[in-house]
Write an enzyme that holds these catalytic residues in place. Sequence first.
Site, PDB file in Angstrom:
ATOM      1  N   LYS A   1       0.930  -1.251  -0.056  1.00  0.00           N
ATOM      2  CA  LYS A   1       0.022  -0.189  -0.026  1.00  0.00           C
ATOM      3  C   LYS A   1       0.813   1.254   0.106  1.00  0.00           C
ATOM      4  O   LYS A   1       1.321   1.671   1.297  1.00  0.00           O
ATOM      5  CB  LYS A   1      -0.856  -0.051   1.171  1.00  0.00           C
ATOM      6  CG  LYS A   1      -2.230  -0.783   0.992  1.00  0.00           C
ATOM      7  CD  LYS A   1      -3.079  -0.576   2.146  1.00  0.00           C
ATOM      8  CE  LYS A   1      -4.301   0.576   2.009  1.00  0.00           C
ATOM      9  NZ  LYS A   1      -5.140   0.482   0.851  1.00  0.00           N
TER      10      LYS A   1
HETATM   11  N1  PMP Z   1      -7.158  -3.535  -3.382  1.00  0.00           N
HETATM   12  C1  PMP Z   1      -6.561  -1.990  -3.151  1.00  0.00           C
HETATM   13  C2  PMP Z   1      -6.385  -1.461  -4.163  1.00  0.00           C
HETATM   14  C3  PMP Z   1      -6.969  -1.485  -1.954  1.00  0.00           C
HETATM   15  O1  PMP Z   1      -6.581  -0.320  -1.812  1.00  0.00           O
HETATM   16  C4  PMP Z   1      -7.570  -2.051  -0.901  1.00  0.00           C
HETATM   17  C5  PMP Z   1      -7.865  -1.515   0.403  1.00  0.00           C
HETATM   18  N2  PMP Z   1      -6.875  -1.481   1.144  1.00  0.00           N
HETATM   19  C6  PMP Z   1      -8.120  -3.371  -0.868  1.00  0.00           C
HETATM   20  C7  PMP Z   1      -7.915  -3.891  -2.165  1.00  0.00           C
HETATM   21  C8  PMP Z   1      -8.926  -4.368  -0.146  1.00  0.00           C
HETATM   22  O2  PMP Z   1      -8.116  -4.609   0.912  1.00  0.00           O
HETATM   23  P1  PMP Z   1      -8.357  -4.703   2.424  1.00  0.00           P
HETATM   24  O3  PMP Z   1      -9.835  -5.458   2.580  1.00  0.00           O
HETATM   25  O4  PMP Z   1      -7.520  -5.081   3.367  1.00  0.00           O
HETATM   26  O5  PMP Z   1      -8.905  -3.130   2.928  1.00  0.00           O
END
Ligand code: PMP
Length: 296
Positions: free
Chosen positions: A148
């Site tokens: 991220k």
């Molecule tokens: N894909 C992307 C590109 C994201 O930014 C997120 C949000 N964090 C997710 C998938 C989903 O991840 P999570 O369930 O851990 O929030």
Amino acid sequence: MNGKFVKFEDAKIHVLTHSLHYGNAIFEGMRCYNTEKGPAVFRLREHLCRFFNSAKSYCMKIPYSKEELRKATLDLMRVNNVKECYIRPILFYGPGHLGLDPEGLKVNVAIIPVPWGRYFGDKVEKGVRAKISSWCRINPLIVPTQAKCAGNYANSLLAKIEAIDAGYDEAILQNISGYIAEGPGENVFIVRQGKLITPPVHAGILVGITRDSIMRIARDMGIETIIRDIPREELYIADEAFFTGTAAEMTPIVEVDGRVIGDGRRGPITHKLQSKFFDVLRGKDEKYYDWLEFIR
Ligand code: PMP
């Protein structure tokens, strides 16, 4: 912010902040929910683990331990007396010079509580209309897609604004091999013949913590998940489809590129999983208490 509680209006940074110029900031997104036993941060440890892994991929060192950040997050909820909010930890290089090599620059860490209700409003029940993006999802040969990192989100942002401008609620990005990757900030699932199908890590997805939670809840309900490549056309003919993500929680997808998914409403499996997931988030199922970090 950098080990201290700072008033909202004082939490400022300099315009020469290195990470503002080059996108080399690492962040997380988590949520705190009110439960019968008080507020709890959902899967805090897993989010912090991903925060450290994202930093590692981008060669950034977090100047605190996971335990220090875990305690800081819980303390932050306490001092703000927050019951429910979104929580954004961020790691970034400060100002100093504009050379690309961040050598010598201060590394900053902030954890920010942000009031944030339903990402898609009442569409959490009615479902959203999605568009396959003309932008492809970033690829692991170019950047670490599992991290991220702020810079990675330039890709997500382009897809999002394109979809909104075209009158849709959300985008779905394909990878450069032509298979479905994910939404700009959500993972994607489809339902076919009673089974969940979701793209694999090698599709270039961010490995979502909500994705993992939904797969575990589904398994516990006797619903199988198949992890495999999904071609675009399979979205159109799916029985049901939905997004998962910390901000978007679990949201049905009822239309893709003008094709109605199923009967155009939240499907029965999506509904069943969503009800259970929302119960889990609000501490209504003791089986999943491990996922809740209570603020005492
Ligand atoms: N894909 C992307 C590109 C994201 O930014 C997120 C949000 N964090 C997710 C998938 C989903 O991840 P999570 O369930 O851990 O929030």
